[in-house]
Structures are given as structure tokens and as C-alpha cells.
Design a protein around this motif. Structure first.
Motif, PDB file in Angstrom:
ATOM      1  N   ASP A   1      29.273  42.388  47.945  1.00  0.00           N
ATOM      2  CA  ASP A   1      30.140  42.579  46.786  1.00  0.00           C
ATOM      3  C   ASP A   1      31.017  43.819  46.897  1.00  0.00           C
ATOM      4  N   MET A   2      30.861  44.610  47.940  1.00  0.00           N
ATOM      5  CA  MET A   2      31.647  45.830  48.097  1.00  0.00           C
ATOM      6  C   MET A   2      33.003  45.498  48.714  1.00  0.00           C
ATOM      7  N   VAL A   3      33.808  44.832  47.935  1.00  0.00           N
ATOM      8  CA  VAL A   3      35.127  44.416  48.396  1.00  0.00           C
ATOM      9  C   VAL A   3      36.172  44.809  47.358  1.00  0.00           C
ATOM     10  N   MET A   4      37.404  44.767  47.768  1.00  0.00           N
ATOM     11  CA  MET A   4      38.517  44.983  46.853  1.00  0.00           C
ATOM     12  C   MET A   4      39.109  43.629  46.478  1.00  0.00           C
ATOM     13  N   HIS A   5      40.081  43.685  45.574  1.00  0.00           N
ATOM     14  CA  HIS A   5      40.709  42.465  45.094  1.00  0.00           C
ATOM     15  C   HIS A   5      42.217  42.556  45.288  1.00  0.00           C
ATOM     16  N   MET A   6      42.849  41.412  45.548  1.00  0.00           N
ATOM     17  CA  MET A   6      44.299  41.376  45.682  1.00  0.00           C
ATOM     18  C   MET A   6      44.893  40.465  44.610  1.00  0.00           C
ATOM     19  N   LEU A   7      45.847  41.013  43.871  1.00  0.00           N
ATOM     20  CA  LEU A   7      46.630  40.241  42.917  1.00  0.00           C
ATOM     21  C   LEU A   7      47.857  39.716  43.646  1.00  0.00           C
ATOM     22  N   PRO A   8      48.089  38.383  43.682  1.00  0.00           N
ATOM     23  CA  PRO A   8      49.234  37.842  44.428  1.00  0.00           C
ATOM     24  C   PRO A   8      50.557  38.451  43.982  1.00  0.00           C
ATOM     25  N   ALA A   9      51.477  38.591  44.922  1.00  0.00           N
ATOM     26  CA  ALA A   9      52.750  39.256  44.658  1.00  0.00           C
ATOM     27  C   ALA A   9      53.570  38.544  43.588  1.00  0.00           C
ATOM     28  N   ARG A  10      53.427  37.233  43.471  1.00  0.00           N
ATOM     29  CA  ARG A  10      54.200  36.516  42.450  1.00  0.00           C
ATOM     30  C   ARG A  10      53.838  36.993  41.050  1.00  0.00           C
ATOM     31  N   ARG A  11      52.564  37.340  40.835  1.00  0.00           N
ATOM     32  CA  ARG A  11      52.147  37.828  39.526  1.00  0.00           C
ATOM     33  C   ARG A  11      52.600  39.274  39.315  1.00  0.00           C
ATOM     34  N   VAL A  12      52.572  40.064  40.386  1.00  0.00           N
ATOM     35  CA  VAL A  12      53.086  41.440  40.304  1.00  0.00           C
ATOM     36  C   VAL A  12      54.575  41.409  39.990  1.00  0.00           C
ATOM     37  N   ALA A  13      55.299  40.498  40.639  1.00  0.00           N
ATOM     38  CA  ALA A  13      56.740  40.384  40.433  1.00  0.00           C
ATOM     39  C   ALA A  13      57.072  40.002  38.999  1.00  0.00           C
ATOM     40  N   ALA A  14      56.354  39.014  38.461  1.00  0.00           N
ATOM     41  CA  ALA A  14      56.620  38.566  37.085  1.00  0.00           C
ATOM     42  C   ALA A  14      56.356  39.683  36.084  1.00  0.00           C
ATOM     43  N   ALA A  15      55.247  40.415  36.273  1.00  0.00           N
ATOM     44  CA  ALA A  15      54.924  41.507  35.356  1.00  0.00           C
ATOM     45  C   ALA A  15      55.923  42.650  35.484  1.00  0.00           C
ATOM     46  N   THR A  16      56.390  42.919  36.703  1.00  0.00           N
ATOM     47  CA  THR A  16      57.367  43.987  36.914  1.00  0.00           C
ATOM     48  C   THR A  16      58.697  43.652  36.263  1.00  0.00           C
ATOM     49  N   ARG A  17      59.112  42.390  36.303  1.00  0.00           N
ATOM     50  CA  ARG A  17      60.359  41.994  35.636  1.00  0.00           C
ATOM     51  C   ARG A  17      60.272  42.264  34.134  1.00  0.00           C
ATOM     52  N   LEU A  18      59.122  41.969  33.541  1.00  0.00           N
ATOM     53  CA  LEU A  18      58.942  42.241  32.117  1.00  0.00           C
ATOM     54  C   LEU A  18      58.957  43.740  31.839  1.00  0.00           C
ATOM     55  N   ALA A  19      58.270  44.508  32.683  1.00  0.00           N
ATOM     56  CA  ALA A  19      58.198  45.954  32.482  1.00  0.00           C
ATOM     57  C   ALA A  19      59.565  46.612  32.630  1.00  0.00           C
TER      58      ALA A  19
ATOM     59  N   SER B   1      39.631  33.989  39.054  1.00  0.00           N
ATOM     60  CA  SER B   1      40.231  33.746  40.366  1.00  0.00           C
ATOM     61  C   SER B   1      40.670  35.065  40.990  1.00  0.00           C
ATOM     62  N   SER B   2      40.256  35.297  42.235  1.00  0.00           N
ATOM     63  CA  SER B   2      40.582  36.552  42.890  1.00  0.00           C
ATOM     64  C   SER B   2      40.496  36.402  44.391  1.00  0.00           C
ATOM     65  N   LEU B   3      41.393  37.087  45.095  1.00  0.00           N
ATOM     66  CA  LEU B   3      41.331  37.191  46.548  1.00  0.00           C
ATOM     67  C   LEU B   3      40.519  38.428  46.897  1.00  0.00           C
ATOM     68  N   LEU B   4      39.531  38.278  47.774  1.00  0.00           N
ATOM     69  CA  LEU B   4      38.645  39.373  48.154  1.00  0.00           C
ATOM     70  C   LEU B   4      39.125  39.949  49.476  1.00  0.00           C
ATOM     71  N   VAL B   5      39.320  41.262  49.519  1.00  0.00           N
ATOM     72  CA  VAL B   5      39.974  41.857  50.677  1.00  0.00           C
ATOM     73  C   VAL B   5      39.261  43.108  51.147  1.00  0.00           C
ATOM     74  N   ASP B   6      39.534  43.466  52.391  1.00  0.00           N
ATOM     75  CA  ASP B   6      39.124  44.720  53.003  1.00  0.00           C
ATOM     76  C   ASP B   6      40.405  45.454  53.370  1.00  0.00           C
ATOM     77  N   GLY B   7      40.572  46.663  52.883  1.00  0.00           N
ATOM     78  CA  GLY B   7      41.798  47.397  53.172  1.00  0.00           C
ATOM     79  C   GLY B   7      41.905  48.618  52.294  1.00  0.00           C
ATOM     80  N   MET B   8      43.126  48.989  51.937  1.00  0.00           N
ATOM     81  CA  MET B   8      43.377  50.147  51.102  1.00  0.00           C
ATOM     82  C   MET B   8      44.103  49.722  49.836  1.00  0.00           C
ATOM     83  N   PRO B   9      43.846  50.386  48.698  1.00  0.00           N
ATOM     84  CA  PRO B   9      44.540  50.046  47.452  1.00  0.00           C
ATOM     85  C   PRO B   9      46.037  50.295  47.552  1.00  0.00           C
ATOM     86  N   GLY B  10      46.793  49.504  46.802  1.00  0.00           N
ATOM     87  CA  GLY B  10      48.237  49.673  46.753  1.00  0.00           C
ATOM     88  C   GLY B  10      48.969  48.368  46.963  1.00  0.00           C
TER      89      GLY B  10
END
Length: 271
Positions: free
Chosen positions: A240-258, A197-206
Motif C-alpha cells: 500500500d506504500m504507493v502514490m496516486h496519479m490523477l489523469p491529466a484530462r481531469r487536471v486540465a478540466a479543473a485548471t480551466r475552471l480555476a 478509481s486511482s492509478l497507483l504509481v512509484d515516482g515523485m509528486p508533481g
């Protein structure tokens, strides 16, 4: 066929990045739209948390070793100097970019060390230690030594990513361009469940935000997949030349652990 040298692998890595940004059309903004308010809000609220990160990247293979200084963008995600970066800044499998390299030649992995971060309002490059790296999510966290009271992005209020939504990525230029903040717009183009599962995006990394400054997700590249795509035919199919976005809820959960993990410093760096 002989194994590609570390120098050539790094060159191919850089060329792939350049090709990606040339191939991906940036979001065409409607002429009647005015993004002034969004720009000011994001720069005021979020740009102090965007920090430059320097490190030394080492590639060893076939009896050769090469060390180069590199730079990436990081985001402060805790007041104690916890910095979120792409996992590629810590370690990257260069062999995944070379489909013709023999499997008997050993892994070609670029590993980084000597992390340094320049905190907001300072000219000093401060030593940072690796806290942890999540290879599945493609994220890593550093902690700046003896840092406190830093402006940071919290994950209390999140924005829900969905196809068709516009997002904004904040970057900071090099000193050559005044170390000023940039706001780059992007769009979520679609989503897939293959191979995951992945969101396909056009933009800049970060770390990506909505117009109100709420974190929406983390945008990054799948360089190995793009390299495989380039190896098919003439490469005229750009879907296929696209980037991917990880939803913020997953970033938040991983950051709390880190944020709860201690830093284990290397013996030669221990104070």
C-alpha cells in the motif's frame, strides 16, 4: 491519552514523508536505456514552468500555535502567473495522521498563508494569492500578483496514463544546490477502483509528463491512508506504500475552471 502537540504532529508529518521515500524503491532503469533525449526535451520545454513556492504553515490546537516556513514545488499553468500546487500546501488535516487522538479535542488542521513564488529568471519572491482549492482532486491554484507573459504548461496535447507506462516529474532544487531542474522517472504500477478509481504509481509528486513533454497526470500522496497502513502490525507489507496519479484530462478540466476565477485578497493584503 492527551492530544499530540502541533509540534509533534508536524514532526510526525515530516517523518512519514521521509519513511515513504525510503520505503518506496525508485524505478530501476535498464542499463541499456538512454534517457538523454527525454531529459533534454523536458528540461528545455518544461523546466522554465517549474517554480519554487514558499509559504507559512500554522498549526493551532490545545491552546498552542506554531508557525513555520515551508516550501513546495509549483507549476505555472497560465501566462498570468497561475500556479498549480498540491492542496496539502494550502491546508492539511493533521488529525488524520493521528489515529489515537481523541475526537473531543477538536480538529488539528495546518493552514498556510503568505504564499510567495519565484518566477523564472528572477531572484525576487513575488506574492501569490490563493485562487481555489479542490479537496476531492487534491489540487490548488495560486496566482502571482502582477505577472504576465510567463512560460507555462498548457493542456492542449495530453498523454494517456496506463499501467506499465513510464512518466517523468520535474523538480527544482533549492538555492543551496543551484536551483537547477531535476528530472525524476517513475512508473504506473497498477490501478484500483477501491475506495475510488486511482492509478497507483512509484515516482515523485508533481505534474508528470511523458518523454515528449505532454502532461500525463498529477502525482501525489495519500498521507492519511499511509498513516493508517503504518498502524497495522509491524508494517512489513509495503504493497500500500504507493502514490496516486490523477489523469491529466481531469487536471486540465479543473485548471480551466480555476483560471476563470477571480482572486479574493484578504483585507490586510489588498493593495
Amino acid at each position: 491519552m492527551s492530544m499530540m502537540s502541533p509540534l509533534n504532529m508536524l514532526s510526525r508529518f515530516a517523518i512519514l514523508l521521509v519513511a515513504l521515500f525510503l520505503a518506496l524503491p525508485m524505478l530501476a532503469l535498464a542499463a541499456e536505456e538512454d534517457y538523454t533525449d527525454a531529459y533534454r526535451r523536458l528540461v528545455d520545454q518544461r523546466s522554465p514552468s517549474v517554480v519554487p513556492v514558499k509559504y507559512v504553515i500554522t498549526v493551532a490546537a490545545g491552546g498552542q500555535e506554531q508557525r513555520n516556513e515551508d516550501r513546495t514545488q509549483g507549476v505555472l499553468v497560465a501566462a498570468d502567473g497561475l500556479v498549480l500546487v498540491s492542496a496539502r500546501a494550502v491546508s492539511f488535516d493533521l488529525g488524520s495522521l493521528n489515529r489515537q487522538a481523541p475526537s473531543t479535542g477538536g480538529a488539528m488542521v495546518a493552514n498556510s498563508s503568505d504564499f510567495r513564488v519565484r518566477l523564472p529568471g528572477s531572484d525576487e519572491w513575488r506574492t501569490a494569492d490563493l485562487v481555489t482549492r479542490d479537496t476531492e482532486l487534491g489540487l490548488a491554484w495560486l496566482r502571482v500578483r502582477d505577472a504576465s507573459g510567463q512560460p507555462f504548461v498548457d493542456f492542449e496535447r495530453l498523454s494517456q496514463p496506463a499501467p506499465g507506462r513510464v512518466f517523468y516529474t520535474l523538480l527544482r532544487t533549492s538555492d543551496e544546490w543551484g536551483a537547477v531542474p531535476l528530472v525524476r522517472p517513475g512508473m504506473i504500477l497498477g490501478e484500483t477502483r477501491v475506495p475510488r478509481s486511482s492509478l497507483l504509481v512509484d515516482g515523485m509528486p508533481g505534474l508528470a509528463f511523458d518523454a515528449e513533454g505532454r502532461p500525463m497526470g498529477y502525482v501525489d500522496l495519500d498521507l492519511a491512508a499511509m498513516s493508517r497502513s503504518q498502524g497495522r502490525g509491524l508494517g512489513l507489507d509495503m504493497a500500500d506504500m504507493v502514490m496516486h496519479m490523477l489523469p491529466a484530462r481531469r487536471v486540465a478540466a479543473a485548471t480551466r475552471l480555476a483560471s476563470a476565477l477571480p482572486v479574493v485578497r484578504r483585507d490586510d493584503e489588498a493593495e
